[in-house]
Motif scaffolding. Structure first.
Motif, PDB file in Angstrom:
ATOM      1  N   VAL A 338      28.790   7.797   4.634  1.00  0.00           N
ATOM      2  CA  VAL A 338      27.739   8.595   5.275  1.00  0.00           C
ATOM      3  C   VAL A 338      27.658   8.343   6.773  1.00  0.00           C
ATOM      4  N   PHE A 339      27.755   7.070   7.191  1.00  0.00           N
ATOM      5  CA  PHE A 339      27.482   6.733   8.590  1.00  0.00           C
ATOM      6  C   PHE A 339      28.727   6.431   9.424  1.00  0.00           C
ATOM      7  N   ALA A 340      29.843   6.064   8.789  1.00  0.00           N
ATOM      8  CA  ALA A 340      31.040   5.744   9.565  1.00  0.00           C
ATOM      9  C   ALA A 340      32.005   6.921   9.652  1.00  0.00           C
ATOM     10  N   LEU A 341      32.162   7.660   8.567  1.00  0.00           N
ATOM     11  CA  LEU A 341      33.152   8.743   8.550  1.00  0.00           C
ATOM     12  C   LEU A 341      32.911   9.831   9.594  1.00  0.00           C
ATOM     13  N   ALA A 345      28.993   7.829  17.678  1.00  0.00           N
ATOM     14  CA  ALA A 345      28.537   6.623  18.360  1.00  0.00           C
ATOM     15  C   ALA A 345      27.101   6.277  17.993  1.00  0.00           C
ATOM     16  N   ALA A 346      26.305   7.286  17.648  1.00  0.00           N
ATOM     17  CA  ALA A 346      24.907   7.046  17.281  1.00  0.00           C
ATOM     18  C   ALA A 346      24.778   6.484  15.872  1.00  0.00           C
ATOM     19  N   LEU A 347      25.677   6.879  14.948  1.00  0.00           N
ATOM     20  CA  LEU A 347      25.580   6.458  13.551  1.00  0.00           C
ATOM     21  C   LEU A 347      26.373   5.194  13.241  1.00  0.00           C
ATOM     22  N   PHE A 348      27.387   4.913  14.035  1.00  0.00           N
ATOM     23  CA  PHE A 348      28.305   3.816  13.719  1.00  0.00           C
ATOM     24  C   PHE A 348      27.592   2.456  13.624  1.00  0.00           C
ATOM     25  N   LEU A 415      39.776   5.150   6.770  1.00  0.00           N
ATOM     26  CA  LEU A 415      38.377   4.903   6.411  1.00  0.00           C
ATOM     27  C   LEU A 415      38.057   5.452   5.020  1.00  0.00           C
ATOM     28  N   VAL A 416      38.628   6.596   4.666  1.00  0.00           N
ATOM     29  CA  VAL A 416      38.445   7.129   3.312  1.00  0.00           C
ATOM     30  C   VAL A 416      39.022   6.154   2.289  1.00  0.00           C
ATOM     31  N   GLY A 417      40.176   5.590   2.606  1.00  0.00           N
ATOM     32  CA  GLY A 417      40.768   4.598   1.718  1.00  0.00           C
ATOM     33  C   GLY A 417      39.885   3.366   1.563  1.00  0.00           C
ATOM     34  N   MET A 418      39.254   2.914   2.656  1.00  0.00           N
ATOM     35  CA  MET A 418      38.342   1.779   2.575  1.00  0.00           C
ATOM     36  C   MET A 418      37.159   2.079   1.661  1.00  0.00           C
ATOM     37  N   VAL A 419      36.601   3.278   1.795  1.00  0.00           N
ATOM     38  CA  VAL A 419      35.483   3.674   0.931  1.00  0.00           C
ATOM     39  C   VAL A 419      35.911   3.634  -0.534  1.00  0.00           C
ATOM     40  N   ALA A 420      37.106   4.146  -0.826  1.00  0.00           N
ATOM     41  CA  ALA A 420      37.591   4.174  -2.204  1.00  0.00           C
ATOM     42  C   ALA A 420      37.775   2.760  -2.760  1.00  0.00           C
ATOM     43  N   VAL A 421      38.303   1.854  -1.933  1.00  0.00           N
ATOM     44  CA  VAL A 421      38.527   0.475  -2.395  1.00  0.00           C
ATOM     45  C   VAL A 421      37.204  -0.228  -2.657  1.00  0.00           C
ATOM     46  N   TYR A 422      36.244  -0.090  -1.739  1.00  0.00           N
ATOM     47  CA  TYR A 422      34.937  -0.721  -1.963  1.00  0.00           C
ATOM     48  C   TYR A 422      34.260  -0.140  -3.202  1.00  0.00           C
TER      49      TYR A 422
END
Length: 450
Positions: A338-341, A345-348, A415-422
């Protein structure tokens, strides 16, 4: 004595707040002595780091290419991993109080050498001495971890693991502030850096003196009660490390916890390098603006670290350690999506905060699982394996990011891959704990001994 208290994995009663936990563990005089040793040393670590910063020592933020950042992380962290195996075997063989004393004094002497070298303008030799200080610090930190179960009851290990590193981090931050203040008073240049390092050396020596308040054998190990394999371990560091790995493999709770922290550190390394690139090359035009933006992200990350440590003892008083790990990983997967993808700069910074919270929450839980489920004869070697895993997997993550993330930092597939792994890891822990709760009688917080 280690081993006293409820069954391994049973959350301690209470622990509803960070300061309440701190008051609880501080009631033990033996814990207070070990805690004081940690605080004095980590305050001095902060002063030392301020001196290094004054000499432009290992400052990855200044590198703009992914490969350069990954290389800087490797130089900073891998020496720890080289020394860790030796630290573990010796910590399982030497009185751990002596490990604290001698490593603190060695750091003091080496820091004096650093001060002399930097004041004399000897750059290459200074870096060698600085790396030696960082390497010797492995003995000190491993000794603190291996000795902790000797000074707190088993049921208080979770809260002790939550408050001690957090307070140590605060002490280190205060030391950095004091070191920078000394630099302002003394002015710029090599002489100023030398003065800061001399102050750090005095602090390291003081930490050694504080460690003398502990008894010679108070932190173990008690070799008279351990198998002959321990006595022979000094003859082979590699054999000792292999024995530690085998011991971990025979303890499923510790094995699974260490596997999870290793996976997380790979992803944390990827996210760290990605964040540096984003603030240098995308969110800002780099330079002072990039450093300022990255500092904000690092600040909220640190706040997440602190609150993760504060929340973990209370959370594990209400659910099993495995359930807490699973919940955190699932939340982190959602937050990153939601916030990184969006790469805003405001959401990161929101993603950075939750990443810090989960990083520390998982680490505190893993530390406790390892301490509860390994024998004292192997604890030093196991924590040395942990050190290697913790640092090497971070560097591996940075190296993967250097190969996969573009210079802009906009690595959407990564980053999508990181989300999937978590998400997969979180679901794995959640399903594991549900199966265990369905099989075991009694309250769900119970966990079988290894």
């Amino acid at each position: 004595m280690p081993g006293a208290g409820p069954a391994p994995g049973t959350p301690y009663p209470g622990g509803v707040s960070f300061f309440g936990d701190l008051r609880t563990v501080l009631r033990g005089p033996r814990f207070r002595r070990l805690f004081a040793t940690r605080l004095v040393s980590q305050f001095s670590d902060g002063v030392y780091q301020a001196g290094l910063a004054g000499f432009v020592f290992f400052n990855p933020e200044q590198h703009t290419s992914a490969a350069a950042v990954a290389a800087a992380f490797a130089v900073l962290l891998l020496p720890f991993s080289v020394v860790a195996p030796f630290a573990g075997v010796l910590i399982d063989r030497w009185p751990r109080r002596q490990v604290l004393l001698l490593s603190a004094l060695a750091k003091a002497v080496l820091t004096v050498v650093c001060a002399v070298l930097v004041a004399g303008g000897e750059g290459p030799a200074f870096f060698v001495a600085a790396l030696l200080v960082l390497s010797v610090n492995r003995f000190f930190l491993s000794g603190l971890s291996a000795g902790l179960p000797y000074v707190v009851p088993r049921e208080q290990l979770m809260m002790a693991n939550a408050v001690t590193p957090t307070c140590g981090t605060v002490a280190s931050s205060l030391g950095t502030g004091v070191g920078l203040g000394l630099g302002v008073l003394a002015g710029t240049g090599p002489l100023s850096t030398g003065m800061i390092l001399a102050a750090a050396a005095a602090g390291f020596a003081a930490a050694g003196l504080v460690s003398l308040s502990l008894g010679y054998r108070e932190l173990g190990p008690h070799l008279e009660r351990e198998p002959e394999e321990v006595r022979a371990a000094v003859g082979g560091v590699v054999r000792g490390m292999v024995a530690g790995i085998r011991h971990i493999r025979s303890r499923p709770p510790a094995r699974d916890a260490l596997g999870t922290i290793g996976l997380h550190r790979v992803l944390f390394g990827i996210s760290s390098l990605m964040t540096l690139l984003l603030y240098n090359n995308t969110f800002t035009g780099g330079g002072v603006a990039g450093l300022a933006g990255f500092s904000v992200s690092a600040g909220v990350l640190a706040l997440g670290f602190f609150l993760g440590a504060v929340a973990t003892p209370s959370a594990t008083g209400r659910m099993t350690p495995g359930a807490w790990i699973g919940l955190q990983l699932l939340v982190l997967a959602v937050v990153l999506a939601v916030f990184a993808l969006p790469f805003s700069a405001a959401l990161f910074p929101v993603a950075a905060f939750v990443l810090g919270f989960v990083s520390q929450g998982v680490k505190v839980t893993v530390d406790t699982q390892v301490q509860r489920h390994v024998d004292d004869a192997f604890r030093g070697r196991v924590f040395s394996v942990y050190d290697v895993l913790f640092n090497a997997t971070f560097v591996l993550g940075a190296a993967l990011a250097a190969a996969l993330v573009p210079p802009s930092g906009l690595g959407t597939p990564v980053l999508v891959g990181m989300v999937a792994v978590y998400l997969a890891a979180g679901l794995g822990w959640t399903l594991r704990e549900r199966r265990r709760a369905a099989v075991l009688p009694g309250p769900p917080a119970q966990e079988p001994a290894a």
